[in-house]
Design a protein around this motif. Structure first.
Motif, PDB file in Angstrom:
ATOM      1  N   ALA A 126       1.037  -1.270  -0.175  1.00  0.00           N
ATOM      2  CA  ALA A 126       0.033  -0.040  -0.082  1.00  0.00           C
ATOM      3  C   ALA A 126       1.021   1.214  -0.034  1.00  0.00           C
ATOM      4  O   ALA A 126       0.638   2.153  -0.717  1.00  0.00           O
ATOM      5  CB  ALA A 126      -0.844   0.001   1.226  1.00  0.00           C
ATOM      6  N   VAL A 127       1.752   1.036   0.857  1.00  0.00           N
ATOM      7  CA  VAL A 127       2.718   2.396   0.768  1.00  0.00           C
ATOM      8  C   VAL A 127       3.492   2.528  -0.791  1.00  0.00           C
ATOM      9  O   VAL A 127       3.568   3.583  -0.991  1.00  0.00           O
ATOM     10  CB  VAL A 127       3.857   2.278   1.849  1.00  0.00           C
ATOM     11  CG1 VAL A 127       5.074   3.104   1.606  1.00  0.00           C
ATOM     12  CG2 VAL A 127       3.293   2.304   3.225  1.00  0.00           C
ATOM     13  N   ARG A 128       3.964   1.546  -1.120  1.00  0.00           N
ATOM     14  CA  ARG A 128       4.525   1.586  -2.486  1.00  0.00           C
ATOM     15  C   ARG A 128       3.573   2.360  -3.352  1.00  0.00           C
ATOM     16  O   ARG A 128       3.994   2.950  -4.359  1.00  0.00           O
ATOM     17  CB  ARG A 128       5.165   0.236  -2.974  1.00  0.00           C
ATOM     18  CG  ARG A 128       6.368   0.312  -3.808  1.00  0.00           C
ATOM     19  CD  ARG A 128       6.802  -1.069  -4.028  1.00  0.00           C
ATOM     20  NE  ARG A 128       6.913  -1.963  -3.069  1.00  0.00           N
ATOM     21  CZ  ARG A 128       6.447  -3.302  -3.189  1.00  0.00           C
ATOM     22  NH1 ARG A 128       6.413  -3.734  -4.238  1.00  0.00           N
ATOM     23  NH2 ARG A 128       6.311  -4.150  -2.150  1.00  0.00           N
ATOM     24  N   ARG A 129       2.304   1.666  -3.576  1.00  0.00           N
ATOM     25  CA  ARG A 129       1.358   2.203  -4.382  1.00  0.00           C
ATOM     26  C   ARG A 129       1.170   3.655  -4.402  1.00  0.00           C
ATOM     27  O   ARG A 129       1.030   4.451  -4.942  1.00  0.00           O
ATOM     28  CB  ARG A 129      -0.026   1.224  -4.150  1.00  0.00           C
ATOM     29  CG  ARG A 129      -1.011   1.722  -5.313  1.00  0.00           C
ATOM     30  CD  ARG A 129      -2.258   0.940  -4.949  1.00  0.00           C
ATOM     31  NE  ARG A 129      -2.945   1.285  -3.837  1.00  0.00           N
ATOM     32  CZ  ARG A 129      -3.370   0.624  -2.684  1.00  0.00           C
ATOM     33  NH1 ARG A 129      -3.025  -0.804  -2.759  1.00  0.00           N
ATOM     34  NH2 ARG A 129      -3.778   1.007  -1.818  1.00  0.00           N
ATOM     35  N   ASP A 130       1.010   4.195  -2.974  1.00  0.00           N
ATOM     36  CA  ASP A 130       0.741   5.545  -2.744  1.00  0.00           C
ATOM     37  C   ASP A 130       2.021   6.321  -2.926  1.00  0.00           C
ATOM     38  O   ASP A 130       1.844   7.450  -3.582  1.00  0.00           O
ATOM     39  CB  ASP A 130       0.886   5.801  -1.249  1.00  0.00           C
ATOM     40  CG  ASP A 130      -0.833   5.260  -0.585  1.00  0.00           C
ATOM     41  OD1 ASP A 130      -1.685   5.190  -1.498  1.00  0.00           O
ATOM     42  OD2 ASP A 130      -1.135   5.274   0.486  1.00  0.00           O
ATOM     43  N   ALA A 131       3.222   6.054  -2.987  1.00  0.00           N
ATOM     44  CA  ALA A 131       4.205   6.691  -3.644  1.00  0.00           C
ATOM     45  C   ALA A 131       4.374   6.799  -4.909  1.00  0.00           C
ATOM     46  O   ALA A 131       5.022   7.849  -5.319  1.00  0.00           O
ATOM     47  CB  ALA A 131       5.626   5.750  -2.965  1.00  0.00           C
ATOM     48  N   SER A 132       3.671   6.018  -5.611  1.00  0.00           N
ATOM     49  CA  SER A 132       3.731   5.974  -7.152  1.00  0.00           C
ATOM     50  C   SER A 132       2.754   7.018  -7.582  1.00  0.00           C
ATOM     51  O   SER A 132       2.533   7.323  -8.933  1.00  0.00           O
ATOM     52  CB  SER A 132       3.591   4.622  -7.990  1.00  0.00           C
ATOM     53  OG  SER A 132       2.350   4.317  -7.544  1.00  0.00           O
ATOM     54  N   LEU A 133       1.737   7.562  -6.637  1.00  0.00           N
ATOM     55  CA  LEU A 133       0.615   8.453  -7.160  1.00  0.00           C
ATOM     56  C   LEU A 133       1.177   9.708  -7.073  1.00  0.00           C
ATOM     57  O   LEU A 133       1.843  10.090  -6.246  1.00  0.00           O
ATOM     58  CB  LEU A 133      -0.514   8.037  -5.981  1.00  0.00           C
ATOM     59  CG  LEU A 133      -0.887   6.738  -6.408  1.00  0.00           C
ATOM     60  CD1 LEU A 133      -2.193   6.675  -5.295  1.00  0.00           C
ATOM     61  CD2 LEU A 133      -1.945   6.216  -7.654  1.00  0.00           C
ATOM     62  N   SER A 134       0.588  10.709  -7.939  1.00  0.00           N
ATOM     63  CA  SER A 134       0.944  11.877  -7.947  1.00  0.00           C
ATOM     64  C   SER A 134       0.118  12.698  -6.838  1.00  0.00           C
ATOM     65  O   SER A 134      -0.894  12.087  -6.240  1.00  0.00           O
ATOM     66  CB  SER A 134       0.708  12.781  -9.233  1.00  0.00           C
ATOM     67  OG  SER A 134      -0.655  12.700  -9.495  1.00  0.00           O
ATOM     68  N   ALA A 135       0.424  13.850  -6.230  1.00  0.00           N
ATOM     69  CA  ALA A 135      -0.184  14.632  -5.382  1.00  0.00           C
ATOM     70  C   ALA A 135      -1.683  14.829  -5.776  1.00  0.00           C
ATOM     71  O   ALA A 135      -2.685  14.515  -4.925  1.00  0.00           O
ATOM     72  CB  ALA A 135       0.471  15.976  -5.101  1.00  0.00           C
ATOM     73  N   ASP A 136      -1.911  15.029  -7.060  1.00  0.00           N
ATOM     74  CA  ASP A 136      -3.442  15.181  -7.471  1.00  0.00           C
ATOM     75  C   ASP A 136      -4.117  13.893  -7.415  1.00  0.00           C
ATOM     76  O   ASP A 136      -5.344  13.899  -6.923  1.00  0.00           O
ATOM     77  CB  ASP A 136      -3.354  15.802  -8.925  1.00  0.00           C
ATOM     78  CG  ASP A 136      -3.218  17.256  -9.083  1.00  0.00           C
ATOM     79  OD1 ASP A 136      -2.970  17.843  -7.939  1.00  0.00           O
ATOM     80  OD2 ASP A 136      -2.642  17.571 -10.150  1.00  0.00           O
ATOM     81  N   ARG A 145      -8.125  10.645  -4.408  1.00  0.00           N
ATOM     82  CA  ARG A 145      -8.195   9.435  -3.709  1.00  0.00           C
ATOM     83  C   ARG A 145      -9.188   9.742  -2.216  1.00  0.00           C
ATOM     84  O   ARG A 145      -9.791   9.042  -1.979  1.00  0.00           O
ATOM     85  CB  ARG A 145      -7.157   8.468  -3.566  1.00  0.00           C
ATOM     86  CG  ARG A 145      -7.524   7.094  -2.917  1.00  0.00           C
ATOM     87  CD  ARG A 145      -6.398   6.328  -2.531  1.00  0.00           C
ATOM     88  NE  ARG A 145      -5.674   7.112  -1.425  1.00  0.00           N
ATOM     89  CZ  ARG A 145      -4.482   6.895  -0.862  1.00  0.00           C
ATOM     90  NH1 ARG A 145      -3.746   6.270  -1.422  1.00  0.00           N
ATOM     91  NH2 ARG A 145      -4.215   7.535   0.119  1.00  0.00           N
ATOM     92  N   ASP A 146      -8.334  10.815  -1.622  1.00  0.00           N
ATOM     93  CA  ASP A 146      -8.907  11.206  -0.158  1.00  0.00           C
ATOM     94  C   ASP A 146     -10.137  11.610  -0.273  1.00  0.00           C
ATOM     95  O   ASP A 146     -10.950  11.295   0.491  1.00  0.00           O
ATOM     96  CB  ASP A 146      -7.800  12.193   0.314  1.00  0.00           C
ATOM     97  CG  ASP A 146      -6.745  11.677   0.762  1.00  0.00           C
ATOM     98  OD1 ASP A 146      -6.409  10.303   0.698  1.00  0.00           O
ATOM     99  OD2 ASP A 146      -5.394  12.348   1.018  1.00  0.00           O
ATOM    100  N   LYS A 147     -10.464  12.553  -1.477  1.00  0.00           N
ATOM    101  CA  LYS A 147     -11.978  12.975  -1.592  1.00  0.00           C
ATOM    102  C   LYS A 147     -12.656  11.921  -1.780  1.00  0.00           C
ATOM    103  O   LYS A 147     -13.755  11.783  -1.199  1.00  0.00           O
ATOM    104  CB  LYS A 147     -11.971  13.981  -2.830  1.00  0.00           C
ATOM    105  CG  LYS A 147     -11.276  15.127  -2.215  1.00  0.00           C
ATOM    106  CD  LYS A 147     -11.339  16.125  -3.638  1.00  0.00           C
ATOM    107  CE  LYS A 147     -10.355  17.536  -3.266  1.00  0.00           C
ATOM    108  NZ  LYS A 147     -10.337  18.171  -4.724  1.00  0.00           N
TER     109      LYS A 147
END
Length: 52
Positions: A31-41, A46-48
């Motif tokens: 999960a951390v690795r997947r999040d690291a590959s996502l851009s800030a936008d 995803r949070d929204k």
């Protein structure tokens, strides 16, 4: 079925707990690795989405 001794039960419990901890650690790491590959936008979107 033969009754297990306390040491055998303790060993089996330890093996099961170790396997569970390894599985959880691997899941968190993915999960951390997947999040690291996502851009800030993408992270903001995803949070929204999660908020709803």
């Amino acid at each position: 079925m033969e009754a297990t001794s306390g040491w055998e039960a303790l060993l089996l419990g330890g093996v099961l707990v170790t396997a569970l901890v390894i599985a959880i650690f691997g899941s968190v790491r993915r999960a951390v690795r997947r999040d690291a590959s996502l851009s800030a936008d993408e992270l903001d979107q995803r949070d929204k989405d999660d908020a709803w």
